[in-house]
Scaffold this active site. Structure first.
Site, PDB file in Angstrom:
ATOM      1  CE  LYS A 173       1.484  -8.516 -13.232  1.00 29.68           C
ATOM      2  NZ  LYS A 173       2.803  -8.967 -12.805  1.00 29.68           N
ATOM      3  N   GLY A 217       2.191  -8.520 -21.482  1.00 32.66           N
ATOM      4  CA  GLY A 217       2.755  -8.867 -20.188  1.00 32.66           C
ATOM      5  C   GLY A 217       2.331  -7.892 -19.105  1.00 32.66           C
ATOM      6  CB  SER A 218       3.902  -7.256 -15.831  1.00 28.50           C
ATOM      7  OG  SER A 218       4.029  -8.612 -15.549  1.00 28.50           O
ATOM      8  CB  VAL A 219       2.990  -2.900 -19.564  1.00 32.30           C
ATOM      9  CG1 VAL A 219       4.471  -2.683 -19.566  1.00 32.30           C
ATOM     10  CG2 VAL A 219       2.570  -3.722 -20.756  1.00 32.30           C
TER      11      VAL A 219
END
Lengths: 105, 579
Positions: free
Chosen positions: B293, B289-291
């Site tokens: 980014k 997921g967004s980690v």
């Protein structure tokens, strides 16, 4: 003359008879002493052997006990156990930010 | 004396002389035979009388934490067997033995009735059981020395340490990975016996002499405990399937904790499912997921495609990529790169990658170590999945920017975040500090090892500032903020692939939070991953508080004071002489 010579021979034999028991007695005494010393040493050796054996046994037991204690210390010092005791028996809790004292490094 | 009589006597003397001469000759010949001809054979026979060959299996070495606390050790035990021939009343004795050892008396009776000379009954019995059995005074019972692999901290770091089988061979975890170091030597030895056949050099001492080496880990059992407690709390609170956490020192790559929940007790591994034996931190990849980014933003800045102040239009929350529409949780218009991270905008990330291209994205992710094994040395390590950019469709590329369509391990995430915390230098993760010989001397020491520089120092510092804003008020990771400390972090919420295939599930998520503190001089990197939480699925709600708890308690334990200005109590140790 013959009578004198015979007397001298007899005295010599007597002296030899007198000398022989003394020498044998000394040898016998030495032998007896040696026997006693030998027996004493053997007894002492056996006694020391038993002492060494007992000491070795005690050392083994102590070594085994030491190992048991090390394991016990590890088990008793496990963080899970200490935290449980702190919470349940002592009524402690994890400190909040303001409650922590920092050691100067 | 007559002449004849004299002759007779002489003849007898000659006979006696001949007899004695022959006798002495015979003795001499026999002495030569014994002393010279048969000497080797006889010496061997004599030796066999007072020596014997024994097979020695040296004791297995220990597993210690960084403070030399025992995490895995070997303790002496007894195994019990019977000489069935000597058992007088198999039925009665089998009942008595079975009641002490809690085994089936019927089966035991059958075995004791076999009249075999050696019937194994039970291995590795407890000292209490041994005492009770000896008290029964049953003729024919045989007690043999044995060893047990024991883990005094029970479930602590169970999956990391692993366990051994009944033959003292490592089957999982470090016990398996470092089996060659820990395993004691297996050898055959000639030992001296006394008149009753007992060995003069006891087997136990020989086992010690041939024992294996020990492992000193980088794990700190207190931080490991703190991490496991925080995980247990979050998994039970959110009724999640499982959880994992990694605590790492970014400057050295040392892993201080590798926690997993549900827990696993290696002392009784057979009572747990095989699933719970694995160290999932290294073996199980997941979509992060967004980690992710953070890494995309870092490489875009490092390669000069944008700066922290570059702005991107985030399409007010919906953006069509190919046939799919990508959504943001918060609808936004123009956002700076820093704000894209702060509000975790998927669309903003897609826009950045549209600028950099997929090859640059791939290069940056592999640079941070994704798609490759970290080289930790723990068995069954996964490299995660990151296919080559040639295989990526437009939507794949977009999904990878926000951590979907690829998979990583929790360890890879910790290593990647450590690189940002360590001014752009990627360190090899360390789990084993050194190996020791059985004498206690150091055999092999594993020093911190720089792998490569992945981003510049300047970029790393800029990314840290941006990550700091994620944990500040209004950021998605505010619940990870720790009073007095400048915490940097990133939340991650990833949809999981639906069970049975057919795209992503609407109900199954992975919640993650990764970060470090303090911002300027990061001391610890913490990654928390919670699998399939039920009450909420957001990384900010589920994983961030666990991250905060682990970080705060670890800082307290390690005496790392707050870096932000605030009232704090500092104690000084006085040496007395100077005061």
């Amino acid at each position: 003359m013959e009578w004198n010579a015979d007397r001298i021979r007899k005295n010599g034999v007597k002296q030899e008879i007198k000398k022989i028991p003394g020498r044998w007695l000394v040898i016998l005494l030495i032998f007896l002493c040696e026997l006693f010393i030998y027996t004493g040493i053997r007894v002492e050796c056996t006694r020391k052997g038993f002492q060494i054996s007992h000491a070795e046994q005690a050392r083994k037991q102590s070594e085994a006990y030491r190992k048991e204690l090390i394991i016990e210390r590890e088990r008793l010092g496990s963080p899970e156990r200490i935290a449980t005791i702190a919470r349940t028996r002592l009524g402690l809790d994890m400190p909040e930010q303001g409650q922590v004292v920092y050691m100067d490094r | 004396m007559t002449q004849e009589r004299k002759k007779g006597i002489r003849a007898r003397i000659v006979v006696v002389e001949v007899f004695f001469f022959s006798f002495i000759l015979l003795l001499g010949a026999n002495a030569v035979k014994i002393q010279i001809l048969d000497s080797n054979d006889l010496a061997r026979k004599a030796e066999n009388e007072y020596t014997g060959t024994v097979r020695i299996q040296g004791k297995r070495g220990e597993i210690l934490d960084r403070n030399m606390n025992r995490l895995g050790t070997t303790i002496d035990a007894l195994s019990v067997a019977a000489s069935a021939k000597k058992i007088e009343n198999p039925a009665k004795d089998a009942r008595a033995i079975a009641s002490v050892l809690k085994i089936d008396p019927v089966k035991l009776r059958k075995r004791l009735s076999s009249r075999r000379s050696f019937v194994p009954i039970k291995r590795k019995i407890s000292p209490a059981e041994a005492r009770e059995l000896k008290a029964l005074d049953i003729k024919g019972l045989i007690f043999q020395n044995d060893v047990i692999r024991f883990y005094p901290n029970r479930t602590l770091a169970g999956q990391v340490i692993g366990f051994t089988g009944s033959d003292a061979k490592g089957l999982e975890g470090l016990e398996y990975g470092y089996d060659s170091v820990l395993q004691g030597q297996r050898t055959r030895l000639t030992v001296t016996k006394d008149a009753t056949g007992r060995q003069l050099d006891p087997e136990k001492r020989l086992q010690e002499r041939f024992s294996g080496g020990s492992l000193v880990l980088t794990i700190d059992r207190n931080i490991q405990y703190l991490s496991e407690t925080a995980l247990e709390d979050v998994v039970s609170r959110f009724r999640a399937r499982s959880g994992m956490a990694v605590v790492m020192r970014p400057k050295t790559g040392e892993i201080l904790a590798m926690a997993l929940y549900p827990e696993f007790n290696p002392n009784a591994f057979s009572e747990f499912t095989r699933e719970s034996w694995r160290n999932r931190v290294v073996t199980d990849p997941f979509e992060p997921g967004s980690v992710m980014k953070v890494f995309v933003a870092a490489s875009a800045m490092d390669k000069g495609y944008c700066t922290s102040k570059s702005i991107f239009f985030c399409e007010n929350g919906a953006y069509k990529v190919g046939s799919k529409v990508i959504h943001d949780t918060h609808e936004s218009g123009w956002l700076t790169l820093g704000q894209i991270l702060k509000y975790s905008s998927n669309i903003g990330m897609v826009k950045i990658t549209e600028t950099t291209g997929k090859q640059a994205l791939y290069d940056s992710l592999t640079g941070f170590g994704f798609g490759r094994k970290t080289g930790l040395g723990s068995p069954g390590e996964s490299s995660g999945t990151l296919s080559s950019p040639g295989k990526w469709s437009t939507i794949d590329t977009s999904a990878i920017t926000f951590g979907q369509g690829m998979s990583v391990t929790a360890l890879q995430l910790a290593v990647g975040f450590s690189a940002i915390a360590n001014d752009g230098v990627l360190m090899r993760p360390l789990l084993v500090q050194k190996t020791l010989l059985n004498t206690g001397e150091t055999d092999q020491e594993f020093k911190p090892q720089v792998q490569r520089r992945v981003i510049s120092k300047h970029t790393a510092r800029t990314v840290r500032k941006m990550m700091r804003s994620v944990v500040s008020e209004g950021g998605t990771g505010f619940s990870a903020a720790l009073e007095g400390y400048s915490v940097c972090g990133k939340t991650g919420t990833a949809q999981k692939v639906a069970k049975g295939g057919g795209g992503y599930s609407k109900y199954l998520y992975t919640a993650a939070f990764a970060g470090f503190a303090p911002e300027v001089n990061p001391e610890l990197v913490v990654v928390v991953v919670v699998d399939e939480p039920r009450k909420s699925h957001y990384g900010s709600v589920v994983a961030a508080p666990a991250f905060k708890s682990i970080l705060a308690e670890s800082f307290h334990y390690l005496n790392i004071p707050p870096d932000l200005e605030q009232e704090q109590i500092v104690a000084r140790v006085s040496d007395g002489a100077k005061s």
